[in-house]
Design a protein around this motif. Structure first.
Motif, PDB file in Angstrom:
ATOM      1  N   PHE A 172       0.829  -1.196   0.000  1.00  0.00           N
ATOM      2  CA  PHE A 172       0.000   0.000   0.000  1.00  0.00           C
ATOM      3  C   PHE A 172       0.867   1.251   0.000  1.00  0.00           C
ATOM      4  O   PHE A 172       1.956   1.280   0.571  1.00  0.00           O
ATOM      5  N   LYS A 173       0.344   2.290  -0.632  1.00  0.00           N
ATOM      6  CA  LYS A 173       0.906   3.626  -0.510  1.00  0.00           C
ATOM      7  C   LYS A 173      -0.179   4.520   0.076  1.00  0.00           C
ATOM      8  O   LYS A 173      -1.327   4.488  -0.381  1.00  0.00           O
ATOM      9  N   ILE A 174       0.156   5.287   1.106  1.00  0.00           N
ATOM     10  CA  ILE A 174      -0.836   6.145   1.753  1.00  0.00           C
ATOM     11  C   ILE A 174      -0.307   7.573   1.846  1.00  0.00           C
ATOM     12  O   ILE A 174       0.891   7.811   1.947  1.00  0.00           O
ATOM     13  N   LEU A 175      -1.227   8.515   1.765  1.00  0.00           N
ATOM     14  CA  LEU A 175      -0.890   9.934   1.835  1.00  0.00           C
ATOM     15  C   LEU A 175      -2.061  10.680   2.457  1.00  0.00           C
ATOM     16  O   LEU A 175      -3.214  10.478   2.060  1.00  0.00           O
ATOM     17  N   PHE A 176      -1.778  11.527   3.444  1.00  0.00           N
ATOM     18  CA  PHE A 176      -2.824  12.297   4.107  1.00  0.00           C
ATOM     19  C   PHE A 176      -2.468  13.779   4.089  1.00  0.00           C
ATOM     20  O   PHE A 176      -1.314  14.145   4.299  1.00  0.00           O
ATOM     21  N   GLN A 177      -3.472  14.612   3.837  1.00  0.00           N
ATOM     22  CA  GLN A 177      -3.335  16.046   4.021  1.00  0.00           C
ATOM     23  C   GLN A 177      -4.391  16.508   5.019  1.00  0.00           C
ATOM     24  O   GLN A 177      -5.558  16.119   4.909  1.00  0.00           O
ATOM     25  N   LEU A 178      -3.993  17.318   5.985  1.00  0.00           N
ATOM     26  CA  LEU A 178      -4.894  17.825   7.009  1.00  0.00           C
ATOM     27  C   LEU A 178      -4.973  19.336   6.909  1.00  0.00           C
ATOM     28  O   LEU A 178      -3.946  20.018   6.782  1.00  0.00           O
ATOM     29  N   GLU A 179      -6.213  19.862   6.963  1.00  0.00           N
ATOM     30  CA  GLU A 179      -6.369  21.320   6.908  1.00  0.00           C
ATOM     31  C   GLU A 179      -5.968  21.915   8.257  1.00  0.00           C
ATOM     32  O   GLU A 179      -6.127  21.286   9.304  1.00  0.00           O
ATOM     33  N   PRO A 180      -5.443  23.154   8.272  1.00  0.00           N
ATOM     34  CA  PRO A 180      -4.842  23.701   9.487  1.00  0.00           C
ATOM     35  C   PRO A 180      -5.823  24.257  10.518  1.00  0.00           C
ATOM     36  O   PRO A 180      -5.448  24.426  11.671  1.00  0.00           O
ATOM     37  N   LYS A 181      -7.062  24.554  10.118  1.00  0.00           N
ATOM     38  CA  LYS A 181      -7.979  25.200  11.066  1.00  0.00           C
ATOM     39  C   LYS A 181      -8.465  24.232  12.143  1.00  0.00           C
ATOM     40  O   LYS A 181      -8.496  24.561  13.324  1.00  0.00           O
ATOM     41  N   ASN A 182      -8.851  23.033  11.726  1.00  0.00           N
ATOM     42  CA  ASN A 182      -9.386  22.056  12.680  1.00  0.00           C
ATOM     43  C   ASN A 182      -8.679  20.707  12.624  1.00  0.00           C
ATOM     44  O   ASN A 182      -9.101  19.763  13.282  1.00  0.00           O
ATOM     45  N   PHE A 183      -7.633  20.619  11.811  1.00  0.00           N
ATOM     46  CA  PHE A 183      -6.842  19.398  11.679  1.00  0.00           C
ATOM     47  C   PHE A 183      -7.687  18.211  11.214  1.00  0.00           C
ATOM     48  O   PHE A 183      -7.414  17.068  11.552  1.00  0.00           O
ATOM     49  N   LYS A 184      -8.718  18.516  10.433  1.00  0.00           N
ATOM     50  CA  LYS A 184      -9.496  17.468   9.796  1.00  0.00           C
ATOM     51  C   LYS A 184      -8.819  17.099   8.473  1.00  0.00           C
ATOM     52  O   LYS A 184      -7.996  17.838   7.937  1.00  0.00           O
ATOM     53  N   ILE A 185      -9.206  15.945   7.940  1.00  0.00           N
ATOM     54  CA  ILE A 185      -8.597  15.477   6.701  1.00  0.00           C
ATOM     55  C   ILE A 185      -9.042  16.366   5.529  1.00  0.00           C
ATOM     56  O   ILE A 185     -10.235  16.533   5.287  1.00  0.00           O
ATOM     57  N   ALA A 186      -8.073  16.943   4.816  1.00  0.00           N
ATOM     58  CA  ALA A 186      -8.367  17.669   3.580  1.00  0.00           C
ATOM     59  C   ALA A 186      -8.436  16.699   2.412  1.00  0.00           C
ATOM     60  O   ALA A 186      -9.272  16.832   1.520  1.00  0.00           O
ATOM     61  N   GLU A 189      -5.494   9.385   0.616  1.00  0.00           N
ATOM     62  CA  GLU A 189      -5.300   8.535  -0.560  1.00  0.00           C
ATOM     63  C   GLU A 189      -4.658   7.218  -0.147  1.00  0.00           C
ATOM     64  O   GLU A 189      -3.671   7.197   0.595  1.00  0.00           O
ATOM     65  N   ILE A 190      -5.254   6.139  -0.597  1.00  0.00           N
ATOM     66  CA  ILE A 190      -4.698   4.802  -0.389  1.00  0.00           C
ATOM     67  C   ILE A 190      -4.620   4.135  -1.752  1.00  0.00           C
ATOM     68  O   ILE A 190      -5.611   4.093  -2.482  1.00  0.00           O
ATOM     69  N   SER A 191      -3.462   3.611  -2.094  1.00  0.00           N
ATOM     70  CA  SER A 191      -3.323   2.982  -3.400  1.00  0.00           C
ATOM     71  C   SER A 191      -2.597   1.648  -3.290  1.00  0.00           C
ATOM     72  O   SER A 191      -1.798   1.419  -2.377  1.00  0.00           O
ATOM     73  N   GLN A 192      -2.908   0.741  -4.221  1.00  0.00           N
ATOM     74  CA  GLN A 192      -2.224  -0.534  -4.390  1.00  0.00           C
ATOM     75  C   GLN A 192      -1.696  -0.581  -5.819  1.00  0.00           C
ATOM     76  O   GLN A 192      -2.385  -1.058  -6.726  1.00  0.00           O
ATOM     77  N   PRO A 193      -0.504  -0.067  -6.046  1.00  0.00           N
ATOM     78  CA  PRO A 193       0.014   0.054  -7.414  1.00  0.00           C
ATOM     79  C   PRO A 193       0.048  -1.267  -8.164  1.00  0.00           C
ATOM     80  O   PRO A 193      -0.242  -1.307  -9.366  1.00  0.00           O
ATOM     81  N   GLU A 194       0.393  -2.363  -7.487  1.00  0.00           N
ATOM     82  CA  GLU A 194       0.492  -3.649  -8.172  1.00  0.00           C
ATOM     83  C   GLU A 194      -0.854  -4.116  -8.710  1.00  0.00           C
ATOM     84  O   GLU A 194      -0.917  -4.837  -9.710  1.00  0.00           O
ATOM     85  N   ASN A 195      -1.928  -3.716  -8.038  1.00  0.00           N
ATOM     86  CA  ASN A 195      -3.267  -4.112  -8.454  1.00  0.00           C
ATOM     87  C   ASN A 195      -4.003  -2.996  -9.202  1.00  0.00           C
ATOM     88  O   ASN A 195      -5.192  -3.127  -9.484  1.00  0.00           O
ATOM     89  N   SER A 196      -3.285  -1.908  -9.478  1.00  0.00           N
ATOM     90  CA  SER A 196      -3.885  -0.759 -10.176  1.00  0.00           C
ATOM     91  C   SER A 196      -5.134  -0.268  -9.468  1.00  0.00           C
ATOM     92  O   SER A 196      -6.156   0.021 -10.092  1.00  0.00           O
ATOM     93  N   ARG A 197      -5.069  -0.173  -8.153  1.00  0.00           N
ATOM     94  CA  ARG A 197      -6.192   0.299  -7.354  1.00  0.00           C
ATOM     95  C   ARG A 197      -5.825   1.588  -6.619  1.00  0.00           C
ATOM     96  O   ARG A 197      -4.708   1.730  -6.126  1.00  0.00           O
ATOM     97  N   GLN A 198      -6.768   2.506  -6.562  1.00  0.00           N
ATOM     98  CA  GLN A 198      -6.529   3.756  -5.850  1.00  0.00           C
ATOM     99  C   GLN A 198      -7.850   4.298  -5.314  1.00  0.00           C
ATOM    100  O   GLN A 198      -8.871   4.272  -6.003  1.00  0.00           O
ATOM    101  N   LEU A 199      -7.833   4.745  -4.086  1.00  0.00           N
ATOM    102  CA  LEU A 199      -8.995   5.377  -3.454  1.00  0.00           C
ATOM    103  C   LEU A 199      -8.569   6.732  -2.928  1.00  0.00           C
ATOM    104  O   LEU A 199      -7.594   6.835  -2.171  1.00  0.00           O
ATOM    105  N   MET A 200      -9.293   7.794  -3.328  1.00  0.00           N
ATOM    106  CA  MET A 200      -8.967   9.134  -2.864  1.00  0.00           C
ATOM    107  C   MET A 200     -10.243   9.848  -2.454  1.00  0.00           C
ATOM    108  O   MET A 200     -11.276   9.733  -3.122  1.00  0.00           O
TER     109      MET A 200
END
Length: 259
Positions: A172-186, A189-200
């Motif tokens: 898996f490859k994962i990446l998170f961005q959080l907004e600065p006002k309330n630290f909620k998720i902006a 992204e979770i991806s499985q490159p070998e299976n050509s799968r990605q969720l954002m």
């Protein structure tokens, strides 16, 4: 995509997506400046300190769905008891869904079909292993994965805090961005490159009765070049009202068997 597969997918996707809400009398949350001195641990702790705190939620949500040449829109009623049940109903109860920590269930009156089983179908649909907690986190603007169990590097990117794992994972490859006002998720992204799968998933937020909840959400799921997008907008949200979750699969319907 054949018609049968499309009906199953379109019926199942909304119950993943209707937890969130918006109210016309509220305004979207904006503003907040990043602090480059914050460590990854500071950012993660702030994210979990700002979790929404409510017992029940109800309202309406418009879901716009697109997959290849197929696009549809539907308005649904939604109800939720946090950590226990998510319920939705399309107009006239044509499609109704009921999801709990133990089971995923929905039926479609137009096709006289129903599904009643575990989370394996939803996991396959969005390309990552899901359970009730992960689905709820995805919909409430919380990190799908527990950030406290991983070590991250942090940086400022496009006005948000960006978190990347210090140690790359094999599958898996994962990446998170959080907004600065309330630290909620902006965005997450979770991806499985070998299976050509990605969720954002990307979010904007608003304050409702002291709870910071998503205002609009855009979810993109890709598998083997097939792209599914879901845009959500929400209205008439109420928190902490007494409510019931009526659900009964009609007799004589055919059970959907997933291969």
């Amino acid at each position: 995509m054949n018609l049968h597969k499309n009906i199953i997918r379109f019926s199942a996707i909304p119950m993943l997506l209707f937890v969130l809400g918006a109210c016309k009398s509220t305004k979207s949350i904006t503003g907040g400046e990043v602090n480059s001195r914050l460590t990854a641990k500071n950012i993660i702790n702030a994210h979990y300190a700002n979790q929404s705190n409510f017992k029940t939620l109800r309202g309406r949500v418009k879901i716009d769905y697109a997959n290849g040449d197929d696009s549809q829109g539907v308005n649904v009623s939604l109800r939720m008891e946090k950590d226990k049940v998510i319920w939705m109903s399309a107009p006239l109860g044509v499609v109704k869904a009921h999801i709990t920590p133990k089971k995923v269930s929905f039926y479609n009156k137009l096709q006289n079909e129903y599904f009643d089983g575990d989370f394996s179908y939803l996991s396959e649909l969005l390309g990552t292993q899901l359970d009730f907690e992960k689905v709820q986190n995805l919909l409430l603007g919380n990190a799908v994965l527990d950030l406290r169990k991983e070590k991250f590097n942090s940086e400022v990117y496009n006005g948000n805090y960006q978190l990347k794992p210090k140690k790359a994972q094999e599958l898996f490859k994962i990446l998170f961005q959080l907004e600065p006002k309330n630290f909620k998720i902006a965005s997450q992204e979770i991806s499985q490159p070998e299976n050509s799968r990605q969720l954002m998933a990307k979010y904007t937020y608003q304050d409702i009765s002291g709870n910071v909840l998503p205002n609009e959400v855009k979810i993109v799921a890709e598998e083997a070049g097939e792209l599914t997008t879901i845009d959500l907008s929400f209205r008439n949200l109420e928190l902490n009202k007494p409510m019931s979750f009526p659900y009964k699969i009609p007799k004589g319907y055919d059970k959907i068997i997933l291969k």
